[in-house]
Design a protein around this motif. Sequence first.
Motif, PDB file in Angstrom:
ATOM      1  N   ILE A 227     -16.832  13.703  54.023  1.00  0.00           N
ATOM      2  CA  ILE A 227     -15.463  13.510  54.511  1.00  0.00           C
ATOM      3  C   ILE A 227     -14.498  13.288  53.343  1.00  0.00           C
ATOM      4  N   ALA A 228     -14.931  12.498  52.355  1.00  0.00           N
ATOM      5  CA  ALA A 228     -14.066  12.184  51.216  1.00  0.00           C
ATOM      6  C   ALA A 228     -13.745  13.408  50.382  1.00  0.00           C
ATOM      7  N   ALA A 229     -14.557  14.458  50.496  1.00  0.00           N
ATOM      8  CA  ALA A 229     -14.303  15.691  49.745  1.00  0.00           C
ATOM      9  C   ALA A 229     -13.231  16.555  50.408  1.00  0.00           C
ATOM     10  N   GLN A 230     -12.842  16.212  51.628  1.00  0.00           N
ATOM     11  CA  GLN A 230     -11.797  16.961  52.316  1.00  0.00           C
ATOM     12  C   GLN A 230     -10.419  16.611  51.738  1.00  0.00           C
ATOM     13  N   PRO A 231      -9.415  17.475  51.909  1.00  0.00           N
ATOM     14  CA  PRO A 231      -8.065  17.162  51.430  1.00  0.00           C
ATOM     15  C   PRO A 231      -7.588  15.816  51.981  1.00  0.00           C
ATOM     16  N   PRO A 232      -7.247  14.870  51.119  1.00  0.00           N
ATOM     17  CA  PRO A 232      -7.035  13.489  51.583  1.00  0.00           C
ATOM     18  C   PRO A 232      -5.848  13.281  52.516  1.00  0.00           C
ATOM     19  N   LYS A 233      -4.727  13.957  52.273  1.00  0.00           N
ATOM     20  CA  LYS A 233      -3.563  13.740  53.144  1.00  0.00           C
ATOM     21  C   LYS A 233      -3.811  14.314  54.531  1.00  0.00           C
ATOM     22  N   ALA A 234      -4.429  15.488  54.594  1.00  0.00           N
ATOM     23  CA  ALA A 234      -4.755  16.078  55.893  1.00  0.00           C
ATOM     24  C   ALA A 234      -5.801  15.246  56.627  1.00  0.00           C
ATOM     25  N   THR A 235      -6.700  14.606  55.888  1.00  0.00           N
ATOM     26  CA  THR A 235      -7.708  13.747  56.506  1.00  0.00           C
ATOM     27  C   THR A 235      -7.039  12.565  57.196  1.00  0.00           C
ATOM     28  N   ARG A 236      -6.077  11.941  56.524  1.00  0.00           N
ATOM     29  CA  ARG A 236      -5.380  10.802  57.146  1.00  0.00           C
ATOM     30  C   ARG A 236      -4.583  11.236  58.378  1.00  0.00           C
ATOM     31  N   LEU A 237      -3.936  12.390  58.306  1.00  0.00           N
ATOM     32  CA  LEU A 237      -3.184  12.873  59.462  1.00  0.00           C
ATOM     33  C   LEU A 237      -4.124  13.213  60.625  1.00  0.00           C
ATOM     34  N   THR A 238      -5.291  13.774  60.310  1.00  0.00           N
ATOM     35  CA  THR A 238      -6.261  14.098  61.356  1.00  0.00           C
ATOM     36  C   THR A 238      -6.770  12.840  62.037  1.00  0.00           C
ATOM     37  N   LYS A 239      -7.022  11.788  61.254  1.00  0.00           N
ATOM     38  CA  LYS A 239      -7.437  10.499  61.846  1.00  0.00           C
ATOM     39  C   LYS A 239      -6.347   9.997  62.795  1.00  0.00           C
TER      40      LYS A 239
ATOM     41  N   ALA B  23     -16.686 -11.553  51.645  1.00  0.00           N
ATOM     42  CA  ALA B  23     -17.122 -10.163  51.686  1.00  0.00           C
ATOM     43  C   ALA B  23     -16.963  -9.571  50.299  1.00  0.00           C
ATOM     44  N   THR B  24     -17.597  -8.435  50.075  1.00  0.00           N
ATOM     45  CA  THR B  24     -17.438  -7.714  48.820  1.00  0.00           C
ATOM     46  C   THR B  24     -16.885  -6.330  49.117  1.00  0.00           C
ATOM     47  N   LEU B  25     -16.198  -5.756  48.141  1.00  0.00           N
ATOM     48  CA  LEU B  25     -15.572  -4.446  48.319  1.00  0.00           C
ATOM     49  C   LEU B  25     -15.778  -3.620  47.065  1.00  0.00           C
ATOM     50  N   THR B  26     -16.217  -2.373  47.245  1.00  0.00           N
ATOM     51  CA  THR B  26     -16.329  -1.429  46.136  1.00  0.00           C
ATOM     52  C   THR B  26     -15.556  -0.168  46.483  1.00  0.00           C
ATOM     53  N   LEU B  27     -15.161   0.559  45.459  1.00  0.00           N
ATOM     54  CA  LEU B  27     -14.483   1.844  45.639  1.00  0.00           C
ATOM     55  C   LEU B  27     -15.065   2.829  44.646  1.00  0.00           C
ATOM     56  N   GLU B  28     -15.757   3.833  45.175  1.00  0.00           N
ATOM     57  CA  GLU B  28     -16.364   4.858  44.342  1.00  0.00           C
ATOM     58  C   GLU B  28     -16.204   6.215  45.016  1.00  0.00           C
ATOM     59  N   GLU B  29     -15.691   7.180  44.244  1.00  0.00           N
ATOM     60  CA  GLU B  29     -15.557   8.558  44.744  1.00  0.00           C
ATOM     61  C   GLU B  29     -14.813   8.600  46.081  1.00  0.00           C
ATOM     62  N   ARG B  30     -13.720   7.832  46.172  1.00  0.00           N
ATOM     63  CA  ARG B  30     -12.834   7.793  47.338  1.00  0.00           C
ATOM     64  C   ARG B  30     -13.471   7.118  48.558  1.00  0.00           C
ATOM     65  N   ILE B  31     -14.620   6.474  48.381  1.00  0.00           N
ATOM     66  CA  ILE B  31     -15.278   5.764  49.483  1.00  0.00           C
ATOM     67  C   ILE B  31     -15.195   4.262  49.218  1.00  0.00           C
TER      68      ILE B  31
END
Length: 267
Positions: free
Chosen positions: A209-221, A9-17
């Motif tokens: 989604i990535a533009a949302q506050p990241p710590k709150a996003t993880r807690l919401t998930k 597989a391949t993996l990229t990371l751009e703009e928190r995605i």
Amino acid sequence: MNLPDLTDATLTLEERIATLTLDRHDLRNALTGTGLVEDIVQVAQWVNRCQDVSVLVITGAGSAFSAGGNVKDMAERGGDFAGDPAEVAQRYRQGIQRIPLALQAVEVPIIAAVNGPAIGAGFDLANMADMRIASSRAKFGETFLNLGIIPGDGGAWYLQRLIGYQRAFELTLTGRVIDAQEALQLGILLEVVEPEALMPRVQELAAHIAAQPPKATRLTKRLMSMAPRLELKDFLDVCANFQGLCHNEPEHLEAVERMLAKMKKSS
């Protein structure tokens, strides 16, 4: 944080995605008989360690999302399917069943970009995501019974939670393959788009989604994942504790300041 070394597989990371692309198109991205199980598990664990990730996108290279199990290995009683019942069971536990456990533990939203057929365990993999957007060329099938086996990777657990017991039962017991439009009508998919629009649309949603506050996003998930398993009182206790954490995070105050500035500008 460095990206993990992957085999198939391949993996990229751009703009928190983070975008994970299954890259065994020669085998229609089969999950068994390849290194994809290990790759998926490795990426799931990496996402939780990497605070630069807010969304994980999973898609396939080539014409298929994933064909699921390697039917040739099944015919030859080789690979993951060799041995007596106890040996096969152990290979399932140490192999493909690691995927649902790893993805269930992922702390960020997962979007499946279903580029083509998602069959058997490939269908189940798509259903392990939080959201699914598909190409109009995608097809879906819980086809295990057609091969005289059961959904051994957890598919029967996921599908009925998505569309209810009766509809999941019908798809699983008939083994019929449905197109993207029927999958949309059943509630399996969030959207269906033309093939050339798939990744742009998925990236657009992921970027929002990535533009949302990241710590709150993880807690919401985490909250969304926990909700079906908890009684309301217990769930509210968890919400109170998570909210206490959020109110003390700099990202919360920054978001409030942005909102106040926006309100002031529009008034």
